[in-house]
Write a protein that holds these residues in place. Structure first.
Motif, PDB file in Angstrom:
ATOM      1  N   LYS A  34       1.476 -13.288   7.451  1.00  0.00           N
ATOM      2  CA  LYS A  34       0.151 -13.391   6.551  1.00  0.00           C
ATOM      3  C   LYS A  34      -1.111 -13.647   7.368  1.00  0.00           C
ATOM      4  O   LYS A  34      -1.979 -13.235   7.292  1.00  0.00           O
ATOM      5  CB  LYS A  34       0.324 -14.446   5.459  1.00  0.00           C
ATOM      6  N   ALA A  35      -0.781 -14.634   8.268  1.00  0.00           N
ATOM      7  CA  ALA A  35      -1.921 -15.113   9.350  1.00  0.00           C
ATOM      8  C   ALA A  35      -2.495 -13.749  10.097  1.00  0.00           C
ATOM      9  O   ALA A  35      -3.708 -13.554  10.269  1.00  0.00           O
ATOM     10  CB  ALA A  35      -1.565 -16.151  10.069  1.00  0.00           C
ATOM     11  N   LEU A  36      -1.556 -13.003  10.688  1.00  0.00           N
ATOM     12  CA  LEU A  36      -1.834 -11.916  11.328  1.00  0.00           C
ATOM     13  C   LEU A  36      -2.446 -10.810  10.485  1.00  0.00           C
ATOM     14  O   LEU A  36      -3.588 -10.307  10.641  1.00  0.00           O
ATOM     15  CB  LEU A  36      -0.515 -11.420  11.889  1.00  0.00           C
ATOM     16  N   GLU A  37      -2.078 -10.356   9.246  1.00  0.00           N
ATOM     17  CA  GLU A  37      -2.445  -9.507   8.514  1.00  0.00           C
ATOM     18  C   GLU A  37      -3.608  -9.685   7.794  1.00  0.00           C
ATOM     19  O   GLU A  37      -4.627  -8.963   7.604  1.00  0.00           O
ATOM     20  CB  GLU A  37      -1.307  -8.873   7.349  1.00  0.00           C
ATOM     21  N   ASP A  38      -3.986 -11.194   7.363  1.00  0.00           N
ATOM     22  CA  ASP A  38      -5.263 -11.581   6.892  1.00  0.00           C
ATOM     23  C   ASP A  38      -6.375 -11.569   7.814  1.00  0.00           C
ATOM     24  O   ASP A  38      -7.665 -11.307   7.480  1.00  0.00           O
ATOM     25  CB  ASP A  38      -5.246 -12.970   6.075  1.00  0.00           C
ATOM     26  N   THR A  39      -5.967 -11.555   9.084  1.00  0.00           N
ATOM     27  CA  THR A  39      -6.963 -11.419  10.149  1.00  0.00           C
ATOM     28  C   THR A  39      -7.424  -9.905  10.630  1.00  0.00           C
ATOM     29  O   THR A  39      -8.636 -10.138  10.812  1.00  0.00           O
ATOM     30  CB  THR A  39      -6.493 -12.167  11.510  1.00  0.00           C
ATOM     31  N   SER A  40      -6.601  -9.231  10.398  1.00  0.00           N
ATOM     32  CA  SER A  40      -6.675  -7.969  10.893  1.00  0.00           C
ATOM     33  C   SER A  40      -7.828  -7.288   9.972  1.00  0.00           C
ATOM     34  O   SER A  40      -7.691  -7.488   8.833  1.00  0.00           O
ATOM     35  CB  SER A  40      -5.521  -6.948  10.766  1.00  0.00           C
ATOM     36  N   LEU A  41      -8.653  -6.502  10.395  1.00  0.00           N
ATOM     37  CA  LEU A  41      -9.608  -5.644   9.826  1.00  0.00           C
ATOM     38  C   LEU A  41      -9.321  -4.027   9.651  1.00  0.00           C
ATOM     39  O   LEU A  41     -10.102  -3.354   9.138  1.00  0.00           O
ATOM     40  CB  LEU A  41     -10.903  -5.742  10.301  1.00  0.00           C
ATOM     41  N   ASP A  42      -8.379  -3.953  10.476  1.00  0.00           N
ATOM     42  CA  ASP A  42      -7.919  -2.192  10.525  1.00  0.00           C
ATOM     43  C   ASP A  42      -6.466  -2.437  10.262  1.00  0.00           C
ATOM     44  O   ASP A  42      -5.475  -2.504  10.995  1.00  0.00           O
ATOM     45  CB  ASP A  42      -8.010  -1.854  11.916  1.00  0.00           C
ATOM     46  N   GLU A 139      -5.157 -15.657  18.201  1.00  0.00           N
ATOM     47  CA  GLU A 139      -6.230 -15.038  18.887  1.00  0.00           C
ATOM     48  C   GLU A 139      -5.706 -14.023  20.125  1.00  0.00           C
ATOM     49  O   GLU A 139      -4.791 -14.349  20.835  1.00  0.00           O
ATOM     50  CB  GLU A 139      -7.130 -16.014  19.870  1.00  0.00           C
ATOM     51  N   PRO A 140      -5.763 -12.756  19.873  1.00  0.00           N
ATOM     52  CA  PRO A 140      -5.046 -11.562  20.619  1.00  0.00           C
ATOM     53  C   PRO A 140      -5.853 -11.284  21.905  1.00  0.00           C
ATOM     54  O   PRO A 140      -7.257 -11.333  21.820  1.00  0.00           O
ATOM     55  CB  PRO A 140      -4.960 -10.279  19.751  1.00  0.00           C
ATOM     56  N   GLU A 141      -5.234 -10.977  22.810  1.00  0.00           N
ATOM     57  CA  GLU A 141      -5.795 -10.336  24.200  1.00  0.00           C
ATOM     58  C   GLU A 141      -4.987  -9.324  24.714  1.00  0.00           C
ATOM     59  O   GLU A 141      -3.723  -9.621  24.888  1.00  0.00           O
ATOM     60  CB  GLU A 141      -5.863 -11.811  25.167  1.00  0.00           C
ATOM     61  N   CYS A 142      -5.310  -8.429  25.030  1.00  0.00           N
ATOM     62  CA  CYS A 142      -4.637  -7.142  25.710  1.00  0.00           C
ATOM     63  C   CYS A 142      -5.314  -6.320  26.675  1.00  0.00           C
ATOM     64  O   CYS A 142      -6.409  -6.223  26.547  1.00  0.00           O
ATOM     65  CB  CYS A 142      -4.323  -6.303  24.473  1.00  0.00           C
ATOM     66  N   SER A 143      -4.394  -5.678  27.387  1.00  0.00           N
ATOM     67  CA  SER A 143      -5.109  -4.985  28.727  1.00  0.00           C
ATOM     68  C   SER A 143      -5.591  -3.600  28.357  1.00  0.00           C
ATOM     69  O   SER A 143      -6.227  -2.705  29.109  1.00  0.00           O
ATOM     70  CB  SER A 143      -4.466  -4.801  29.973  1.00  0.00           C
ATOM     71  N   CYS A 144      -5.086  -2.889  26.985  1.00  0.00           N
ATOM     72  CA  CYS A 144      -5.387  -1.892  26.657  1.00  0.00           C
ATOM     73  C   CYS A 144      -6.890  -1.759  26.234  1.00  0.00           C
ATOM     74  O   CYS A 144      -7.809  -2.700  25.908  1.00  0.00           O
ATOM     75  CB  CYS A 144      -4.672  -1.616  25.412  1.00  0.00           C
ATOM     76  N   PRO A 145      -7.322  -0.403  26.023  1.00  0.00           N
ATOM     77  CA  PRO A 145      -8.933  -0.377  25.748  1.00  0.00           C
ATOM     78  C   PRO A 145      -9.199  -0.515  24.553  1.00  0.00           C
ATOM     79  O   PRO A 145     -10.455  -0.229  24.053  1.00  0.00           O
ATOM     80  CB  PRO A 145      -9.241   0.957  26.429  1.00  0.00           C
ATOM     81  N   ASP A 146      -8.386  -0.802  23.470  1.00  0.00           N
ATOM     82  CA  ASP A 146      -8.607  -0.519  22.151  1.00  0.00           C
ATOM     83  C   ASP A 146      -9.261  -2.233  21.750  1.00  0.00           C
ATOM     84  O   ASP A 146      -8.817  -2.944  22.129  1.00  0.00           O
ATOM     85  CB  ASP A 146      -7.392  -0.699  21.263  1.00  0.00           C
ATOM     86  N   TRP A 147     -10.536  -1.942  21.039  1.00  0.00           N
ATOM     87  CA  TRP A 147     -11.268  -2.959  20.460  1.00  0.00           C
ATOM     88  C   TRP A 147     -10.682  -3.775  19.294  1.00  0.00           C
ATOM     89  O   TRP A 147     -11.209  -4.715  18.749  1.00  0.00           O
ATOM     90  CB  TRP A 147     -12.519  -2.839  20.424  1.00  0.00           C
ATOM     91  N   GLY A 148      -9.661  -3.091  18.751  1.00  0.00           N
ATOM     92  CA  GLY A 148      -9.051  -3.980  17.404  1.00  0.00           C
ATOM     93  C   GLY A 148      -8.615  -5.079  17.545  1.00  0.00           C
ATOM     94  O   GLY A 148      -8.332  -5.591  18.688  1.00  0.00           O
ATOM     95  N   HIS A 149      -8.790  -5.777  16.412  1.00  0.00           N
ATOM     96  CA  HIS A 149      -8.471  -7.347  16.474  1.00  0.00           C
ATOM     97  C   HIS A 149      -7.644  -7.541  15.303  1.00  0.00           C
ATOM     98  O   HIS A 149      -8.052  -7.923  14.122  1.00  0.00           O
ATOM     99  CB  HIS A 149      -9.791  -8.167  16.381  1.00  0.00           C
ATOM    100  N   PRO A 150      -6.188  -7.572  15.317  1.00  0.00           N
ATOM    101  CA  PRO A 150      -5.566  -7.298  16.693  1.00  0.00           C
ATOM    102  C   PRO A 150      -5.498  -5.954  17.193  1.00  0.00           C
ATOM    103  O   PRO A 150      -5.480  -5.002  16.203  1.00  0.00           O
ATOM    104  CB  PRO A 150      -4.242  -7.935  16.770  1.00  0.00           C
ATOM    105  N   CYS A 151      -5.430  -5.478  18.301  1.00  0.00           N
ATOM    106  CA  CYS A 151      -4.668  -3.952  18.697  1.00  0.00           C
ATOM    107  C   CYS A 151      -3.364  -3.942  18.188  1.00  0.00           C
ATOM    108  O   CYS A 151      -2.648  -4.869  18.073  1.00  0.00           O
ATOM    109  CB  CYS A 151      -5.006  -3.764  20.119  1.00  0.00           C
ATOM    110  N   ALA A 152      -2.835  -2.530  18.229  1.00  0.00           N
ATOM    111  CA  ALA A 152      -1.618  -2.340  17.851  1.00  0.00           C
ATOM    112  C   ALA A 152      -0.729  -3.074  18.743  1.00  0.00           C
ATOM    113  O   ALA A 152       0.335  -3.353  18.358  1.00  0.00           O
ATOM    114  CB  ALA A 152      -1.496  -0.787  17.769  1.00  0.00           C
ATOM    115  N   HIS A 153      -1.001  -3.246  20.181  1.00  0.00           N
ATOM    116  CA  HIS A 153       0.090  -3.821  20.938  1.00  0.00           C
ATOM    117  C   HIS A 153       0.244  -5.339  20.576  1.00  0.00           C
ATOM    118  O   HIS A 153       1.457  -5.962  20.417  1.00  0.00           O
ATOM    119  CB  HIS A 153      -0.395  -3.841  22.242  1.00  0.00           C
ATOM    120  N   ALA A 154      -0.975  -6.067  20.195  1.00  0.00           N
ATOM    121  CA  ALA A 154      -0.914  -7.583  19.910  1.00  0.00           C
ATOM    122  C   ALA A 154      -0.115  -7.612  18.632  1.00  0.00           C
ATOM    123  O   ALA A 154       0.603  -8.385  18.100  1.00  0.00           O
ATOM    124  CB  ALA A 154      -2.176  -8.126  20.031  1.00  0.00           C
ATOM    125  N   ALA A 155      -0.388  -6.688  17.619  1.00  0.00           N
ATOM    126  CA  ALA A 155       0.293  -6.835  16.204  1.00  0.00           C
ATOM    127  C   ALA A 155       1.738  -6.425  16.245  1.00  0.00           C
ATOM    128  O   ALA A 155       2.508  -7.343  15.886  1.00  0.00           O
ATOM    129  CB  ALA A 155      -0.392  -5.682  15.342  1.00  0.00           C
TER     130      ALA A 155
END
Length: 379
Positions: A34-42, A139-155
């Motif tokens: 829930k913490a992950l999904e409530d934080t996501s905007l995408d 707080e996600p951090e990834c080397s991919c170029p996606d600016w999503g917060h979180p990106c698909a990899h962090a999700a």
């Protein structure tokens, strides 16, 4: 705050999961999701993350104080280094948390048994110690170029972490700053907090022995089991049937007293209940099976159809699609509260659960206990 690298734990990569596999079956694991999904905007990135997690595209996971890390292989044709940061607890917060654990013997036993007690988390929150993450705590951090917060990899990494949390709540405590061994050692020798702060601790031995042996408390009330009626045969009286009815009435009375709820049954429902509870052959096989799986609601979905609110069906369709991440969900023939997939049919009950039925000789038969997630039953 400190970050003890020696406390880091490594977990092997999860293989590709079967269709219908769920994330987070424990209540604390669901709080993490829930913490992950409530934080996501995408929501699209979250859906990709679930697909990556279920198709085994996340490498071995390392959990250390304040840090969740893995190498993911999904997207962009390259390995992505993904980290999710979690705020660690301070020394004062750990002291308050350990006080709450030590205050009840069952807390440490539950943790060691792989459970996170509700009352422990609530007590910790009241003491100002946030164990479970909320919106913005991951707080996600990834080397991919996606600016999503979180990106698909962090999700994907967070979704797989929910499986780790399900298996061992100490993973959550490690993310908050301390590992299992460190916590166990800190608890050893820790005395229970004195509820009467400032008063004399304990009683001198000589004074205690001088009091003598106190009387034993009254014995607990003895629960009397129902005694079957002892009836003599009589003309026109079915003694066996009377015994069954008396036993059934006693069981119903006990149930009502314990639960405090009054459920009024129709004559037909009560006949089905009697047949189900006492293995009576009344020609109600399908109804008896429905009762055993779901009681009054199970019998209702067998006997009649109804039209649930659109939002409830929409939620169920979302659960169905989530259960088949990376794959197309099965085609469903929907009519009112009934979803049919070949020889399997799911019927939505007024209790918010789906009841499975199977087709046999042209008749739909109750096939098992209900579930809130339809993908669990179709899997």
């Amino acid at each position: 705050m400190r970050s003890d690298v020696s406390a880091a734990r490594g977990f092997p990569a999860f293989p590709r999961q079967q269709a219908g596999t769920r994330f987070a079956t424990s209540w604390w694991g669901r709080a993490w999701i829930k913490a992950l999904e409530d934080t996501s905007l995408d929501q699209t990135l979250l859906k990709k993350g679930r697909a990556y997690a279920k198709t085994g595209q996340v490498g071995p996971i390392t959990v250390s104080p304040g840090r969740l890390a893995a190498v993911t292989e999904a997207g962009y044709d390259a390995e992505q280094h993904t980290v999710v940061h979690v705020e660690q607890l301070g020394e004062a917060e750990w002291d308050r948390f350990l006080d709450q654990v030590a205050a009840k013997a069952g807390h440490i036993a539950a943790l060691l048994d792989g459970e996170m007690p509700h009352d422990l988390v609530e007590a910790a929150e009241h003491a100002g110690v946030p164990l479970l993450p909320t919106v913005g705590d991951l707080e996600p951090e990834c080397s991919c170029p996606d600016w999503g917060h979180p990106c698909a990899h962090a999700a994907a990494l967070c979704y797989q972490a929910s499986w780790l949390l399900d298996d061992d709540p100490f993973v959550l405590l490690l993310l908050r700053g301390r590992g299992r061994q460190e916590l166990v050692e800190a608890l050893q020798g820790r005395s229970l907090p004195d509820p009467a702060a400032g008063t004399r601790a304990g009683t001198p031995a000589a004074e205690a022995f001088a009091l003598g042996v106190p009387p034993l408390p009254d014995p607990p009330p003895v629960e009397v089991a129902f005694a079957p009626l002892d009836l003599d045969p009589a003309p026109g009286v079915e003694v066996a049937a009377l015994r069954v009815l008396a036993a059934s009435a006693a069981a119903r009375a006990r149930e009502l007293l314990v639960s405090g709820r009054q459920v009024v049954l129709t004559e037909f429902q009560d006949r089905v209940r009697l047949a189900a509870e006492h293995d009576l052959d009344l020609g109600l096989e399908a109804a008896v099976r429905a009762w055993r799986y779901g009681g009054v609601t199970g019998l209702e979905v067998l006997e009649s159809a109804w039209t649930p609110p659109g939002r409830e069906l929409a939620r169920s369709r979302a659960l169905l699609e989530a259960g088949w991440e990376g794959e197309a969900p099965p085609a469903v023939e929907a009519w009112r509260n009934r979803w049919t997939v070949g020889a399997l049919q799911l019927r939505y009950g007024r209790d918010g659960r789906w009841y499975p039925f199977e087709l046999c000789d042209g008749q739909w038969w109750p096939a098992g206990p209900p579930a809130r997630d339809p993908s669990e039953l179709l899997a």
